[in-house]
Enzyme design. Structure first.
Site, mmCIF file in Angstrom:
data_model
loop_
_atom_site.group_PDB
_atom_site.id
_atom_site.type_symbol
_atom_site.label_atom_id
_atom_site.label_comp_id
_atom_site.label_asym_id
_atom_site.label_seq_id
_atom_site.Cartn_x
_atom_site.Cartn_y
_atom_site.Cartn_z
ATOM 1 N N GLU A 59 0.810 -1.213 0.000
ATOM 2 C CA GLU A 59 0.000 0.000 0.000
ATOM 3 C C GLU A 59 0.847 1.268 0.000
ATOM 4 O OE1 GLU A 59 -2.576 -3.276 1.644
ATOM 5 O OE2 GLU A 59 -0.541 -2.533 2.089
ATOM 6 N N PHE A 121 -11.324 -7.722 13.504
ATOM 7 C CA PHE A 121 -10.234 -8.132 12.621
ATOM 8 C C PHE A 121 -9.921 -7.034 11.606
ATOM 9 C CE2 PHE A 121 -8.904 -10.287 8.620
ATOM 10 C CZ PHE A 121 -7.663 -10.725 9.063
ATOM 11 N N GLN A 122 -8.673 -6.684 11.515
ATOM 12 C CA GLN A 122 -8.178 -5.642 10.615
ATOM 13 C C GLN A 122 -8.849 -4.289 10.861
ATOM 14 O OE1 GLN A 122 -8.141 -7.088 6.501
ATOM 15 N NE2 GLN A 122 -6.074 -7.881 6.835
ATOM 16 N N LYS A 171 -17.553 -1.302 5.788
ATOM 17 C CA LYS A 171 -17.991 -2.306 4.820
ATOM 18 C C LYS A 171 -19.503 -2.358 4.684
ATOM 19 C CE LYS A 171 -16.966 -7.054 3.393
ATOM 20 N NZ LYS A 171 -16.202 -8.283 3.718
ATOM 21 N N MET A 483 23.983 9.311 2.614
ATOM 22 C CA MET A 483 23.946 10.558 3.367
ATOM 23 C C MET A 483 24.203 10.306 4.854
ATOM 24 S SD MET A 483 23.717 13.781 2.716
ATOM 25 C CE MET A 483 22.695 14.189 1.295
#
Length: 576
Positions: A59, A121-122, A171, A483
């Site tokens: 993502e 969940f999630q 959802k 760097m």
């Protein structure tokens, strides 16, 4: 089937169908994302939509692709992810876009409303987590609100100071029945960006500039976002004012223009840095006085009167209190300056211009490429610029390679330079280049990356291969987070604590080939030109070019963090 490709009007549909129809209504042509449980209802109508979807491999990659698309096209980039870890993986690209004023809309799934707050969940508190990383965000509980919310999100993302906006959709809201109708007129009380500068302030600014002897125009990413390059160049020429372009503003005025001094800041060139220190009037437009530019603010341009014009009132006075503050869109206010200057003659500041020319001659950017020595990274940038004629969109990650690219590539127009400036996100280049190429398929898109950055997001090249997005990536292999290593050598007694990458265990050519790309390598200076030419001749798949560069090369000039811009270190053996 054809009817299903048109947004329904006043027809019973699901919230999921409404979100896709709303995106179509906003003119979206491309989404970068990854499906998952909570967002899955939205992926079903997407199957029938003319909107193209590019499935990232992480993502974070999807978010940076959307940013690269927005940078290159000037349009709003769109990404989509599921709830929980899908949404939290977007936090970095959202924060990156907020810092760099990149217009994005992120759509995330969420657990059903009845499960919110139960550690389902999630589940993650997405709007809370992303609130400080977005310009605005929405939690939608009524599917009837979707068209209006999407319309507002795109307006917010692209207007005023651009930035990312997130829409979180449970959802059950996606599955509920609703009606789609074109969104109503925008009603956003309290959100009215000031576009035109106050006439009195503009007049005061012009009068101050007319009296100046050593003026400098200090411009940044706001010029690019506002499409203000033409107005900037016109005003600079009318008034005969030299221009410095920040890392985010490269290309705002052509580097070949006689008034362009290039990039100031921690790794800017001596003339650009010192011009700001010695000027008597500093006209800052579309910049935020970033610490990488100012160093210690107490020692920055101490003798200068400051005029600061910016679309974001929160930036005015945040770091440096201006003598004349102007809240305005960069293009609009520069056009006001042009009009207000009118038929005044250009400033009689030849002595100042001559001084700047003298500094340019005395303190140019330099490097020493020996024919039988290791490859200098600067040499690669100049060779790539020469071979392409500068006609490419250049994308950089973060670190030494980013600075070398900005220093040694000549930018002649806006939106040809894409990088992570404010947040400094390692791993930005590869996915951002993919997004830029997907949005501008007819342009040559070449990413310049370091081996450290590349190892963070190279898996997104699988996406480029799968979707036939032929980006090109040159990887500077110096076996280190360069760097970090440079700072350790200069300021930490050369104690290289956890900055080396053990490059002997990585074969970048085989890695590229394993992802469906062409892999090339150059290990000596004489191999640079033919290797780059080979990469430019391949147009049907992504190309990865490993350049084994000098491991000890450092970026100069350099102003130590928090130091004074009067103390520019010109090279490794210089105390100046």
């Amino acid at each position: 089937m054809e009817a299903s490709r048109k947004p329904p009007t006043m027809t019973k549909i699901t919230g999921a169908q409404s979100i896709i129809s709303s995106l179509e209504h906003e003119g979206v042509d491309l989404i970068f994302g990854i499906p998952g449980g909570a967002i899955l209802p939205a992926y079903d109508p997407l199957y029938f939509s003319p909107i193209r979807h590019v499935m990232a491999r992480h993502e974070q990659g999807a978010g940076h692709m959307a940013a690269g698309y927005a940078w290159a096209t000037g349009r709003v980039g769109v990404c989509m992810a599921t709830s929980g870890p899908g949404a939290t993986n977007l936090v970095t690209p959202l924060a990156d876009a907020l810092m760099d004023s990149v217009p994005m809309v992120a759509i995330t799934g969420q657990v059903p409303t009845h499960a919110v707050g139960n550690d389902a969940f999630q589940e993650a508190y997405t709007i809370g987590i992303t609130m400080p990383a977005t310009k605005h965000n929405y939690f939608v509980t009524d599917p009837d609100d979707i068209p209006t919310v999407v319309h507002q999100a795109f307006h917010l993302a692209s207007s005023g100071r651009p930035g990312p906006v997130l829409i979180d959709l449970p959802k059950d809201v996606l599955n509920q029945e609703t009606e789609w109708r074109p969104p109503e007129d925008l009603d956003l009380p309290g959100y009215k960006p000031t576009m035109d500068g106050h006439p009195r302030r503009v007049k005061e600014a012009i009068e101050m500039l007319a009296r100046s002897e050593r003026p400098v125009l200090y411009v940044g990413g706001g010029i690019i976002k506002a499409e203000a390059s033409e107005a900037l160049t016109r005003f600079a020429e009318m008034a005969n004012i030299p221009v410095v372009t920040t890392l985010m503003g490269r290309g705002a005025i052509s580097d070949d223009h006689p008034l362009c001094l290039g990039m100031p800041g921690m790794h800017g060139n001596y003339t650009a840095i010192t011009s700001m220190q010695k000027c008597d009037v500093l006209l800052a437009v579309g910049v935020r006085f970033d610490d990488r530019v100012t160093g210690d603010p107490q020692h920055f341009a101490v003798d200068a009167k400051v005029i600061h014009a910016d679309i974001d009132p929160a930036e005015i006075g945040k770091v440096r209190q201006p003598d004349i503050p102007i809240v305005a869109d960069a293009r609009r206010v520069l056009n006001q300056f042009v009009k207000a200057w009118g038929d005044r003659p250009a400033l009689a500041n030849q002595e100042w211009i001559d001084t700047l020319r003298g500094w340019q001659d005395e303190y140019p950017l330099f490097y020493d490429q020996q024919p039988d020595g290791p490859i200098k990274p600067q040499f690669i940038i100049e060779e790539l610029a020469r071979l392409t004629g500068g006609d490419a969109i250049l994308v950089a990650g973060v670190g030494q390679h980013q600075m070398w690219a900005s220093q040694f590539w000549k930018f002649d127009q806006p939106r040809r330079w894409i990088n992570s400036g404010g947040l400094g996100t390692m791993g930005f280049a590869v996915p951002a280049a993919i997004g830029a190429k997907a949005g501008m398929p007819d342009e040559l898109v070449y990413a310049v990356d370091g081996d450290g950055c590349f190892q963070m997001t190279f898996q997104e090249l699988i996406v480029a291969s799968a979707y036939k997005i032929p980006v090109k990536v040159v990887v500077f292999n110096n076996d280190a987070h360069g760097m970090v290593k440079q700072w350790q050598k200069l300021f930490y007694g050369s104690r290289l604590s956890s900055s080396l990458l053990n490059s002997e265990v990585v074969d970048y050519v085989k890695l590229a080939e394993g992802m469906g790309c062409i892999g090339l390598r150059a290990e000596a200076p004489e191999e640079v030109e033919p290797t780059l030419e080979k990469s430019l001749s391949i147009d049907d798949r992504p190309v990865v070019v490993e350049m084994v560069v000098d491991r000890e090369e450092m970026v100069f000039p350099m102003v130590p963090a928090g130091g004074s811009n009067d103390q520019v270190i010109l090279g490794p053996d210089s105390g100046d």
